[in-house]
Design an enzyme around this catalytic site. Structure first.
Site, short mmCIF file in Angstrom:
data_model
loop_
_atom_site.label_atom_id
_atom_site.label_comp_id
_atom_site.label_asym_id
_atom_site.label_seq_id
_atom_site.Cartn_x
_atom_site.Cartn_y
_atom_site.Cartn_z
N ASP A 345 2.92 -5.90 9.21
CA ASP A 345 2.96 -5.61 7.77
C ASP A 345 3.07 -4.12 7.49
OD1 ASP A 345 0.35 -5.50 8.93
OD2 ASP A 345 -0.48 -5.20 6.94
N GLU A 346 3.60 -3.81 6.33
CA GLU A 346 3.57 -2.47 5.75
C GLU A 346 3.94 -1.35 6.73
OE1 GLU A 346 0.09 -3.15 2.41
OE2 GLU A 346 -0.55 -2.82 4.46
N SER A 347 4.98 -1.57 7.52
CA SER A 347 5.43 -0.52 8.43
C SER A 347 6.41 0.38 7.69
CB SER A 347 6.08 -1.14 9.66
OG SER A 347 5.11 -1.56 10.56
#
Ligand code: TNX
Length: 530
Positions: A345-347
């Site tokens: 997530d959220e890279s």
């Protein structure tokens, strides 16, 4: 004659009184609600002469009998012997499969729980415990009539994966508190506990071949506290404790983003110097080239804030995959369950093509160690291996990408099921970036109708995550998780057509009394008459 009339009159008055008083099976406050309940008349009463009788052949049967006896003995004070010889509470195992369905019959003379699977028997036991007066949850002997209304229950879960997640990275959660949570999950018939073991603020699982991960990466947490980590022995203890309660542990190593704790532990894993303000600053001075190890790698600094999306592994650096290989191997070795959660997530600071390359390579590593990958919904932008799972939390289009690839979706919509969301603007802890989630909102949604194009057959199950940026102790965990976890459990277990908010809001106060008796400090939602 006169005497007979009086006897008749008194007799019928008594019958009327007991009839009015006698509770019904359908009014027992069961959570999650079973699929089918049929009322009988009269009651069964547990007594000093009660015992638990086992029928079937499985090593676990005795364990199940002892588990039940262990739950009944403290508050009843009864001996409750467990044997294959006799007893009025029968646990009958009719097969040796993985069935989670069970039947429970209450007659005047006794109780019978039967299932073709050990898990089914375990859930029948959970139902039985909820049928008894709530005082059964007390730790000391209570003077109570331990009676149960007669009738029948036939039950089976709607979804195969019924889970919750604890983020033990933002704030470390002790083994004892994880066990407490597991006990609560078991009562709600949940069967998967996802442990978010790593994040920017902490690395919480011992990796023998990379010891600085916990030495350095495990040394702090949000707010700058001492942090902590599980040794592999402690992790195994959690796995075993959960397994005894038919709960499978899903370990998560979040990557390639959310990796600052690892980057602070090993300089050589850094693609550059990670700055919490969201910028990557190459120490090679030139544009980043992840294919070469850095000349003078610098470890990033430990981080105790709550920003997200600013750290990344180096997806083009070969060392990254040697590292991931060791981590996945060591954790898989001590994880009997089928799943390994790779985060994803959220890279936000990983180049898109690098991200895809990374996810695909990590999936291969996970598969090499015999596990199936789960990833947050962003992983569906990569090519998923068959059987891998995307955990929907924010983006419907990602869930759709997973489905279009023939992969299943695990439903965790943040607006409904994120246990770290505040109930309303006055809630003392929690965040509200997705929504304020009162109990009715947490209950009133249906997984198979929530995301466009995602139908029941595309859904593996439901998971309620508890992120812990604002959660520091057991009281905080309880306050955010309960009663919402019960709502989520019912959505996961009970078929849509059997559920209603009206029904749930009448049953949940009984569950509230069970929590009170167990010392669980749950949120007394104003939507409920507790
Ligand atoms: C988003 S949900 C995150 C977490 C945060 C959470 C807080 C997800 C996959 N990522 O890193 O802890 O919001 O609610």
């Amino acid at each position: 004659m006169k005497k007979t009339l009086w006897t008749l009159l008194i007799g019928s008055l008594l019958a009327l009184a007991s009839c009015q008083k006698s509770p019904k099976l359908t009014e027992s406050g069961l959570v999650p609600l079973p699929q089918e309940i049929t009322d009988g008349s009269g009651t069964y009463e547990l007594s000093t002469s009660s015992g638990i009788k086992l029928i079937g052949s499985s090593e676990k049967l005795t364990h199940l009998g002892e588990y039940l006896a262990g739950k009944l003995r403290p508050s009843t004070g009864f001996e409750l012997p467990v044997s294959f010889d006799g007893g009025d509470i029968t646990l009958e195992l009719t097969g040796s499969d993985a069935s989670e369905s069970y039947e429970l019959q209450v007659s005047e003379d006794g109780i019978k729980i039967s299932s073709s699977g050990e898990a089914g028997l375990f859930y029948g036991i959970q139902t039985l415990l909820q049928l008894l007066p709530v005082e059964i949850n007390q730790a000391s002997v209570q003077q109570v009539d331990w009676s149960i209304p007669q009738g029948n229950i036939k039950d089976a879960p709607a979804y195969a994966y019924r889970g919750s997640m604890l983020d033990v990275a933002r704030h470390f959660i002790s083994v004892e508190d994880v066990k407490f949570y597991i006990d609560q999950m078991a009562q709600l018939k949940l069967n998967y506990l996802h442990l978010h073991l790593t994040d920017d603020q902490g690395w919480r699982i011992e990796i023998k071949s990379w010891p600085k991960l916990t030495e350095i990466g495990g040394s702090t947490e949000v707010g700058g506290g001492d942090g902590g980590f599980y040794t592999q022995e402690e992790y195994k203890e959690i796995v075993a404790y959960a397994a005894e309660r038919f709960i499978t542990i899903v370990p998560e190593v979040d990557m390639p983003g959310h990796t600052n704790a690892a980057l602070a532990s090993y300089a050589e894993l850094n693609p550059g110097v990670n700055l919490p303000n969201g910028k990557l600053d190459s120490v090679n001075k030139a544009p980043l080239d992840y294919t070469m190890p850095l000349k003078n790698p610098q470890a990033s600094e430990l981080y105790t804030g709550i920003e997200v999306g600013w750290s990344t592994f180096a997806p083009k650096l070969e060392l990254t995959y040697a590292f991931v290989d060791s981590v996945v191997r060591e954790i898989s070795d001590i994880t009997p369950g089928p799943y390994f959660h790779i985060g994803g997530d959220e890279s936000h600071v990983t180049e898109k093509e690098d991200y895809i390359y990374f996810v695909e390579r990590v999936q291969d590593i996970v598969s090499k160690y015999g596990k199936t990958s789960i990833g947050w919904d962003e992983v569906a932008t990569a090519k998923l291996l068959p059987g891998n799972v995307a955990q929907f939390w924010a983006k419907e289009e990602n869930a759709k990408l997973a489905k279009d690839q023939g992969n299943k979706v695990l439903m965790s919509p943040a607006k409904k099921i994120y246990l770290d969301m505040q109930y309303d603007s006055t809630t003392r802890i929690g965040l509200h970036w997705a929504a304020y989630v009162e109990l009715d909102s947490a209950y009133l949604w249906e997984p198979s109708e929530y995301a466009q194009g995602i139908a029941k057959e595309n859904i593996l199950g439901i998971e309620a995550p508890l992120w812990t940026e604002t959660v520091t102790n057991r009281e905080d965990i309880s306050y955010l998780a309960f009663p919402r976890l019960a709502a989520s459990a019912e959505i996961s277990w009970t078929s849509q057509e059997k559920r209603s908010w009206e029904g749930f809001s009448k049953r949940i106060p009984v569950q509230g009394k069970r929590w009170d008796a167990q010392g669980v400090e749950f949120y007394k939602s104003p939507k409920i008459k507790w």
